[in-house]
Design a protein around this motif. Structure first.
Motif: not given
Length: 286
Positions: A152-156, A170-174, A232-235, A241-245
């Motif tokens: 919910l804090c990092l939905p992207t 550890l975060v995975k993004i496309r 969050g700041s790196f993304l 856009n973090s789109n944080k809930v």
């Protein structure tokens, strides 16, 4: 008394010859443990009050079963506690789990793991673990709440895993089309942020461990490690856009709902809980 770190547990559980493990409680968690650990070649003995559950588990898996109270010395003795390497207590009763583990650690040279779910114990887990000689305490509801909180804090993100006691993630993004990372090298990305480590890149069903001259492309699934406070700041700096809930509604005020609401509120998310039990609602509202 034997105490193991998480790594030592992992190493021991992957031993070629396997371990002698006693599991107290044949509920959903207990049966899942039996299924997984028996596949890994460990010798399993299960203990439960319910003879029918013991019969089902022993018929389905190649394990031994003992009907009785897991906190009884005679029952543990019958289950082979003297030769056990590990006892895992996962009954529905936290106190029974703690008692089972305490007895086992006193009468045998084995490690113990207890499932403790009651929020009243949430601030005492480290104390209980140390004073009762437990190797580990697990709380499935709290772990599930932490996972939901991360999402919910990092939905992207495609995946988010926390480690180092929550200090790193550890975060995975496309990488989407027209994103600044498309055609950027790992070295150039490193110049933008020196506290981010790119661990792997998935591209067309292949996994790459990238070097500095590796060039990212749109559609890549990039996994990176960074301090939790800077994710969050790196993304944001790379155009995500973090789109944080900001607001969340939780249906059910059980233990998982309680843990999740506390985590969300601590992250600045407004929470509403719907619970049919009026008394429970009043407890949660305090």
């Amino acid at each position: 008394m034997m105490l193991f770190s998480r790594k030592e547990f992992s190493d021991k559980l992957n031993m070629k010859d396997g371990l002698n493990i006693i599991i107290v409680g044949c509920g959903t968690v207990g049966r899942t443990l039996v299924e997984q650990l028996s596949k890994e070649g460990h010798d399993i003995t299960v203990i439960d009050f319910d003879s029918e559950l013991i019969r089902e588990v022993t018929n389905q898996y190649d394990v031994l079963g003992v009907v009785g109270n897991g906190a009884s010395f005679n029952v543990q003795k019958e289950a082979g506690i003297k030769d056990a390497d590990l006892l895992i207590a996962v009954t529905e009763c936290d106190e029974l789990n703690l008692l089972c583990c305490t007895l086992a650690s006193r009468v045998a040279d084995c490690a113990t793991i207890a499932r403790v779910r009651n929020p009243e114990y949430s601030h005492e887990l480290s104390y209980l673990k140390d004073k009762l000689g437990l190797a580990m305490i697990i709380n499935p509801e709290y772990e599930a709440a932490k996972e939901m909180n991360r999402i919910l804090c990092l939905p992207t993100a495609l995946e988010v895993s926390s480690f180092a006691h929550g200090k790193a993630e550890l975060v995975k993004i496309r990488i989407p089309q027209d994103n600044m990372l498309d055609t950027m090298t790992i070295a150039k990305l490193g110049q933008m942020s020196d506290n981010v480590l790119v661990c792997a890149v998935e591209r067309e069903n292949q996994i790459f461990i990238p070097s500095g001259d590796f060039e990212l492309k749109k559609g890549d699934a990039m996994s990176f490690v960074a301090p939790s406070k800077t994710v969050g700041s790196f993304l944001k700096s790379i155009g995500f856009n973090s789109n944080k809930v900001k607001n969340a509604m939780i249906i059910g005020g059980g233990d998982a709902g309680y843990y999740l609401s506390k985590l969300l509120i601590s992250n600045g998310i407004s929470v509403k809980i719907i619970e049919k039990d009026k008394n429970r609602c009043e407890e949660l509202a305090i």
